[in-house]
Design a protein around this motif. Sequence first.
Motif, short mmCIF file in Angstrom:
data_model
loop_
_atom_site.label_atom_id
_atom_site.label_comp_id
_atom_site.label_asym_id
_atom_site.label_seq_id
_atom_site.Cartn_x
_atom_site.Cartn_y
_atom_site.Cartn_z
N ALA A 67 1.01 -1.21 -0.29
CA ALA A 67 -0.42 -0.23 -0.16
C ALA A 67 0.81 0.88 0.18
N SER A 70 1.78 1.75 -3.18
CA SER A 70 0.87 1.33 -4.48
C SER A 70 0.14 2.85 -5.10
N GLY A 71 0.03 3.11 -3.82
CA GLY A 71 -0.86 5.38 -3.98
C GLY A 71 0.34 5.60 -5.05
N LYS A 74 -0.84 4.65 -8.70
CA LYS A 74 -1.98 4.83 -9.30
C LYS A 74 -2.27 6.01 -9.19
#
Length: 104
Positions: A67, A70-71, A74
Amino acid sequence: IALLSEASELLRAAAEQEAADGNHARAAELYRELVEKAASGSKPEADLANACAFSRFYGRLAELTPAAESGQWKARRMALWSHWRAQLPANAFVAARAKQELGE
């Protein structure tokens, strides 16, 4: 490394094999390498076909990384489609992809 070249497809396939085998960290490492090498000769902000490829890479990295990382993938994907929506506001394909990516 040129996008859609034999070398880039081999690297992508290796990453997908690692992901299928459950080795997400290794798969992400290979995708990062692909993004880094492809970025040296391909500019997703200047070529829509390249943008589509990079968008797929960023999406896979968002899925494969923890996470905390991952952000960022994105965000890069969203920024890419925001850029293209501003560049080609009347393009139906770009509008649909931007809508999908930006959650509109």
